[in-house]
Design an enzyme around this catalytic site. Structure first.
Site, PDB file in Angstrom:
ATOM      1  N   LYS A 171       0.835  -1.555   0.240  1.00  0.00           N
ATOM      2  CA  LYS A 171       0.036   0.113   0.212  1.00  0.00           C
ATOM      3  C   LYS A 171       1.022   1.453   0.276  1.00  0.00           C
ATOM      4  CE  LYS A 171      -1.240  -1.855   3.663  1.00  0.00           C
ATOM      5  NZ  LYS A 171      -2.039  -1.920   4.571  1.00  0.00           N
ATOM      6  N   GLY A 192      -7.583   1.856  11.724  1.00  0.00           N
ATOM      7  CA  GLY A 192      -8.158   0.972  10.801  1.00  0.00           C
ATOM      8  C   GLY A 192      -8.172   0.930   9.000  1.00  0.00           C
ATOM      9  N   THR A 193      -7.103   1.786   8.568  1.00  0.00           N
ATOM     10  CA  THR A 193      -7.522   1.447   7.139  1.00  0.00           C
ATOM     11  C   THR A 193      -7.090   0.867   6.804  1.00  0.00           C
ATOM     12  OG1 THR A 193      -5.376   2.990   7.237  1.00  0.00           O
ATOM     13  CG2 THR A 193      -7.395   4.304   6.734  1.00  0.00           C
ATOM     14  N   GLY A 194      -5.696  -0.631   7.833  1.00  0.00           N
ATOM     15  CA  GLY A 194      -5.491  -1.557   6.414  1.00  0.00           C
ATOM     16  C   GLY A 194      -5.981  -2.453   6.708  1.00  0.00           C
ATOM     17  N   CYS A 195      -6.488  -2.795   8.359  1.00  0.00           N
ATOM     18  CA  CYS A 195      -7.862  -3.914   7.999  1.00  0.00           C
ATOM     19  C   CYS A 195      -8.727  -3.996   7.710  1.00  0.00           C
ATOM     20  CB  CYS A 195      -8.021  -3.487  10.025  1.00  0.00           C
ATOM     21  SG  CYS A 195      -6.835  -3.726  11.531  1.00  0.00           S
ATOM     22  N   THR A 232      -7.151   8.082   9.872  1.00  0.00           N
ATOM     23  CA  THR A 232      -7.323   6.787   9.970  1.00  0.00           C
ATOM     24  C   THR A 232      -6.843   5.345   9.931  1.00  0.00           C
ATOM     25  OG1 THR A 232      -4.957   7.582   9.107  1.00  0.00           O
ATOM     26  CG2 THR A 232      -6.226   8.874   7.580  1.00  0.00           C
TER      27      THR A 232
END
Length: 273
Positions: free
Chosen positions: A177, A212-215, A210
């Site tokens: 990402k 929790g964006t990866g989860c 932002t």
């Protein structure tokens, strides 16, 4: 019309603030019309300001949760998030092989937004040697990819080399990402499928909310894989889902607030197919 209920399992930590971890995963599954199940690896005490405590569960507890939902309900896709320790990673890798899961998405959660460590240092080796060889896709951000490859990543070419290195560990697809690529007005998420690189571009949204964006991104990929989508379509939907979630901020908390998990459905007028 397909009436089969599609099901996804998340193996991750609980976020008491509701923005990341198990809570973010289940919200994402729900919004994408997939029934969500969970196996908790740890409980955290946290909010938008940071993590106040991490309490890992026993390997027996993790194993029994996985067995319970698999034996009775069945699973179309699995994602892993915060696994915390080598011992828990070993259990998860064994279960992946035992149940012969194909759609396994690994989000290698290492550090919380506030800087707290969510993965023990010696567990990185276990991810590389035990979990990646039995997984379908890994979704690291740039700092996580640096840890996994032990190399600095400064350019897009660096990311491509890192993706190739991670692919060489046995995982079938690598998504690195671009959210941590500071100074860029456009964000590029890079997918490597072992043959080609595919870029997914979006405009950077200036916000501190932002958490929790990866989860959420990896959970959206998992939900789409559960539906039978290929990796390109799954990443494409996940990219749109997380962009909408960030763009339509909830403004919750005094620190790094969560993303808006129902924004994608609202933007599309209720249609998520």
């Amino acid at each position: 019309m397909n009436t089969k209920t599609l099901k996804a399992l998340t193996i991750a930590g609980s976020d008491s603030g509701g923005g990341a971890g198990i809570q973010a995963d289940l919200k994402t599954f729900q919004e994408l019309d997939v029934f969500g199940m969970s196996a908790l690896s740890a409980v955290t005490a946290q909010n938008t300001l940071g993590v106040n405590g991490v309490y890992p569960l026993s390997t027996e507890a993790v194993s029994k949760q996985i067995d319970a939902v698999t034996a009775d309900i069945g699973i179309d896709a699995v994602k892993t998030g915060m696994l915390f320790s080598t011992e828990i990673i070993e259990v998860v890798a064994r279960k992946v092989k035992q149940y012969e899961w194909g759609n396994v998405v690994v989000d290698p959660v290492m550090i919380a937004k506030g800087g707290s460590r969510l993965l023990q240092e010696d567990a990185v080796k276990a991810i590389k040697e035990q979990l990646l060889p039995v997984s379908f896709v890994i979704t690291p951000n740039i700092p996580e990819a640096e840890v996994l490859t032990n190399k600095p990543i400064r350019t897009l070419e660096d990311r491509k080399e890192a993706a190739k290195q991670l692919y060489g560990l046995g995982v079938k697809n690598v998504v690195i990402k671009g959210g941590h690529d500071e100074g860029q007005t456009e964000l590029i998420d890079l997918l490597y499928d072992g043959k080609e690189f595919h870029s997914f571009t979006s405009k950077r949204i200036e916000t501190k909310h932002t958490h929790g964006t990866g989860c959420t991104f990896s959970a959206a990929i998992t939900a789409e894989l559960a539906k039978g989508k290929d990796i390109l379509d799954a990443v494409r939907v996940a990219k749109a889902f997380i962009h909408a979630a960030i763009e339509n901020s909830l403004g919750i908390g005094n620190g790094h607030g969560p993303t808006n998990h129902w924004a994608y459905r609202n933007v599309r007028g209720g249609d998520v197919k």
